[in-house]
Design a protein around this motif. Structure first.
Motif, PDB file in Angstrom:
ATOM      1  N   PRO A   1       2.187 -25.236  24.205  1.00 46.50           N
ATOM      2  CA  PRO A   1       2.447 -25.492  22.973  1.00 46.50           C
ATOM      3  C   PRO A   1       3.791 -25.270  22.534  1.00 46.50           C
ATOM      4  CG  PRO A   1       0.455 -24.149  23.501  1.00 46.50           C
ATOM      5  CD  PRO A   1       1.388 -24.152  24.625  1.00 46.50           C
TER       6      PRO A   1
ATOM      7  N   TYR B   1       5.830 -28.325  20.248  1.00 47.86           N
ATOM      8  CA  TYR B   1       6.314 -28.368  18.976  1.00 47.86           C
ATOM      9  C   TYR B   1       7.944 -28.295  18.937  1.00 47.86           C
ATOM     10  CZ  TYR B   1       1.822 -27.343  16.903  1.00 47.86           C
ATOM     11  OH  TYR B   1       0.479 -27.403  16.746  1.00 47.86           O
TER      12      TYR B   1
ATOM     13  N   SER C   1       8.789 -31.997  19.204  1.00 46.04           N
ATOM     14  CA  SER C   1       8.438 -32.709  17.923  1.00 46.04           C
ATOM     15  C   SER C   1       9.573 -32.592  17.125  1.00 46.04           C
ATOM     16  CB  SER C   1       7.087 -32.294  17.569  1.00 46.04           C
ATOM     17  OG  SER C   1       7.224 -31.027  16.806  1.00 46.04           O
TER      18      SER C   1
ATOM     19  N   TYR D   1       9.269 -30.177  15.009  1.00 46.70           N
ATOM     20  CA  TYR D   1       8.780 -29.457  13.795  1.00 46.70           C
ATOM     21  C   TYR D   1       8.596 -28.215  14.098  1.00 46.70           C
ATOM     22  CZ  TYR D   1       8.782 -33.950  11.363  1.00 46.70           C
ATOM     23  OH  TYR D   1       9.113 -34.935  10.477  1.00 46.70           O
ATOM     24  N   MET D   2       9.095 -27.476  15.234  1.00 44.84           N
ATOM     25  CA  MET D   2       8.917 -26.310  15.583  1.00 44.84           C
ATOM     26  C   MET D   2       9.122 -25.386  14.411  1.00 44.84           C
ATOM     27  SD  MET D   2       8.169 -23.735  17.791  1.00 44.84           S
ATOM     28  CE  MET D   2       8.813 -24.353  19.455  1.00 44.84           C
TER      29      MET D   2
ATOM     30  N   ARG E   1       8.391 -25.734  11.207  1.00 43.70           N
ATOM     31  CA  ARG E   1       7.245 -25.499  10.066  1.00 43.70           C
ATOM     32  C   ARG E   1       5.784 -25.102  11.155  1.00 43.70           C
ATOM     33  NH1 ARG E   1       8.040 -28.034   5.593  1.00 43.70           N
ATOM     34  NH2 ARG E   1       9.591 -29.606   5.487  1.00 43.70           N
ATOM     35  N   HIS E   2       5.693 -25.095  12.414  1.00 37.75           N
ATOM     36  CA  HIS E   2       4.857 -24.724  13.299  1.00 37.75           C
ATOM     37  C   HIS E   2       4.990 -22.901  12.929  1.00 37.75           C
ATOM     38  CE1 HIS E   2       2.118 -23.798  16.458  1.00 37.75           C
ATOM     39  NE2 HIS E   2       2.865 -23.324  17.134  1.00 37.75           N
TER      40      HIS E   2
ATOM     41  N   GLN F   1       3.702 -21.709   9.832  1.00 34.63           N
ATOM     42  CA  GLN F   1       2.201 -21.773   9.737  1.00 34.63           C
ATOM     43  C   GLN F   1       1.822 -20.401  10.398  1.00 34.63           C
ATOM     44  OE1 GLN F   1       1.120 -25.688  10.636  1.00 34.63           O
ATOM     45  NE2 GLN F   1       1.851 -26.651   8.854  1.00 34.63           N
ATOM     46  N   LEU F   2       2.208 -20.431  11.630  1.00 33.52           N
ATOM     47  CA  LEU F   2       1.671 -18.926  12.308  1.00 33.52           C
ATOM     48  C   LEU F   2       2.076 -17.696  11.823  1.00 33.52           C
ATOM     49  CD1 LEU F   2       2.837 -20.195  16.028  1.00 33.52           C
ATOM     50  CD2 LEU F   2       0.578 -20.285  14.922  1.00 33.52           C
TER      51      LEU F   2
END
Length: 518
Positions: free
Chosen positions: A62, A66, A69, A71-72, A74-75, A78-79
């Motif tokens: 995972p 990310y 991508s 967008y780590m 933003r990930h 969210q976490l």
């Protein structure tokens, strides 16, 4: 039954089926290892009590998904919104967002217990960051900070102010000429991302050696500036192979960045020597610069150390400040009321742009708040600046026992956008920095754009001067706004160690042409 065979180095012949058996056995052992690794990380690891996605605790897949991508940030945000102020991002990696974590991870008292994690930083300065401020050795880092601190003192920064004004005035003159030329074409936009990157590269090289590279004048990136921008995505792959030192060093060498910056540094130092020698003959004063200050101090850095440290200053000084200026100008354009307040403050404080001086700009609260809020919304380093616990027995970090060898950090984007710490976290409101009752519960200490402790940005004072002077002179001379769709690329920017340079196209006009008299 017919068997093909392989000749091994000792002359023996091994049937193909035996070779396949060995291969299958190796794969089986690897699978068994992965299963044991996963069981340990989920059930037995000291990090098992830290909340986070189940898969992230047993596998790095995972994390890599990310990271690549873009967008780590933003990930991770969210976490944190889901799991709270501390989250397990990988089997041995933990993200924090609390103010306590800032002090526990980056504070002075932990400088020998928590060190920079070499696997999380691509060594792109000459000589692999062994001889500069980015070194992983606390002892060497302290040595270089002691040498370079006088070059960034308040006194030294004040001496650089004429250099900053000269470069900003050049930018304003260029933009005014362009705006007047295109005054009848309402469709024309100004790509401020490029202009600010050119400006900040000119400023930092001028401050380093007393000579600008004229990116603004030529409306073109210097080859080293263009390369440093490309390294944003390249560095993400460098991190992926950080565990393989030989391959990592090969890829850095393949990029050509070391050679280009070594040539840049050494050629500029040689030119500085020639200018200084000529000034001695003509009794002229040599322009204040970082290099002139180092020479006056007795040349305390050898050639390799000059290569590394001046490269680090050029890359960091142009990259982060340029993006902060882009972000601030964009958010002001996106919020016309904020633009009017910032412009009114500057225009009422000075009768002419020639009167604008940094001492006076320091007294303008809304200008500072506008920059502070932009740095909160889009910190220059959106993902965490990783550190690793190096003491046996681990450490207590913000109430969590973190074992030795764990990578830890404060995720700036996640902290700055946290609904736990900020009212309307995704909206731009400079008033939150001015004591507005609506934002009285905001935890402003969660925002540390220059980090803190021994690794606090050495050039933060210079960066603040550059941002204040640039924005003030632009606000005095221009109105600007942004049309629907022109900011989409910026809002959706990807980020690794720094943000990708998504273009921000603003509608730039002479003062009074958009908002009238303010």
């Amino acid at each position: 039954m017919v068997f093909t065979s392989f000749n091994w180095p000792n002359g023996q012949i091994l049937p193909t089926m035996s070779y396949l058996a060995l291969l299958l056995a190796g794969i089986g052992l690897w699978i068994i290892y992965q299963v044991i690794y996963a069981i340990y990380n989920y059930f037995l690891s000291p990090l098992r009590q830290i909340p986070g996605p189940c898969l992230a605790s047993v596998s790095w897949l995972p994390w890599y998904r990310y990271w690549f991508s873009g967008y780590m940030h933003r990930h991770v945000h969210q976490l944190h919104e889901t799991y709270g102020p501390v989250v397990r991002i990988g089997p041995s990696e933990v993200s924090f967002i609390s103010t306590a974590a800032w002090k526990d991870i980056y504070g002075l008292k932990r400088c020998r217990q928590i060190e920079r994690d070499p696997k999380s930083f691509p060594s792109l300065t000459p000589h692999g960051a062994r001889f500069d401020l980015l070194t992983y050795s606390p002892v060497d880092h302290a040595k270089y900070r002691k040498i370079l601190n006088p070059c960034f003192s308040e006194k030294a920064t004040k001496e650089y102010e004429p250099t900053i004004h000269g470069n900003v005035d050049g930018l304003v003159a260029k933009l005014l000429a362009n705006v007047r030329r295109d005054s009848n074409d309402k469709s024309v936009r100004t790509n401020v991302t490029n202009w600010f990157q050119w400006l900040t590269f000119d400023m930092v090289t001028d401050v380093c050696w007393g000579r600008s590279f004229d990116c603004v004048a030529n409306e073109k990136s210097h080859v080293c500036l263009a390369l440093s921008m490309d390294l944003v995505s390249y560095s993400s792959f460098i991190v992926f192979v950080a565990w393989w030192r030989g391959l990592k060093d090969f890829l850095v060498e393949l990029s050509g960045v070391e050679g280009l910056f070594v040539d840049l540094v050494r050629s500029q130092c040689e030119k500085h020597h020639l200018v200084a020698a000529n000034n001695e003959l003509t009794a002229e004063k040599t322009k204040a610069s970082i290099y002139s200050n180092l020479r006056q101090a007795g040349d305390p850095l050898n050639l390799a150390e000059l290569d590394g440290n001046l490269t680090a200053i050029v890359i960091a000084g142009s990259e982060t400040t340029g993006f902060a200026l882009t972000a601030t100008s964009y958010y002001l354009a996106k919020n016309p009321d904020c633009f009017r307040k910032a412009a009114a403050e500057v225009r009422h404080a000075f009768f002419s742009p020639e009167e604008i001086k940094d001492d006076a700009l320091r007294k303008l609260p809304y200008l500072k708040a506008a920059i502070d809020e932009a740095l909160r919304m889009t910190p220059a380093e959106p993902n965490g600046l990783a550190r690793k616990v190096v003491v046996d027995g681990g450490l207590d970090i913000a109430g969590q026992l973190i074992p030795k060898g764990t990578a830890i950090y404060v995720s700036q984007f996640a902290a700055n956008r946290s609904a736990k710490y900020f009212h309307l976290p995704n909206d731009y409101h400079p008033e939150r920095w001015l004591g507005a009752p609506k934002f009285k519960d905001d935890q402003l200490d969660a925002v540390q754009p220059f980090i803190m402790g021994v690794n606090v940005c050495i050039g933060r004072g210079l960066a603040w001067m550059e941002m204040r002077v640039t924005l003030a002179k632009l606000l005095w001379n221009f109105d600007w706004t942004v049309r629907d769709g022109d900011g989409d690329a910026f809002e959706q920017s990807k980020a690794w160690h720094v943000w990708t340079k998504s273009h921000v196209n603003l509608q730039l006009r002479e003062r009074g042409m958009i908002y009238g008299e303010i």
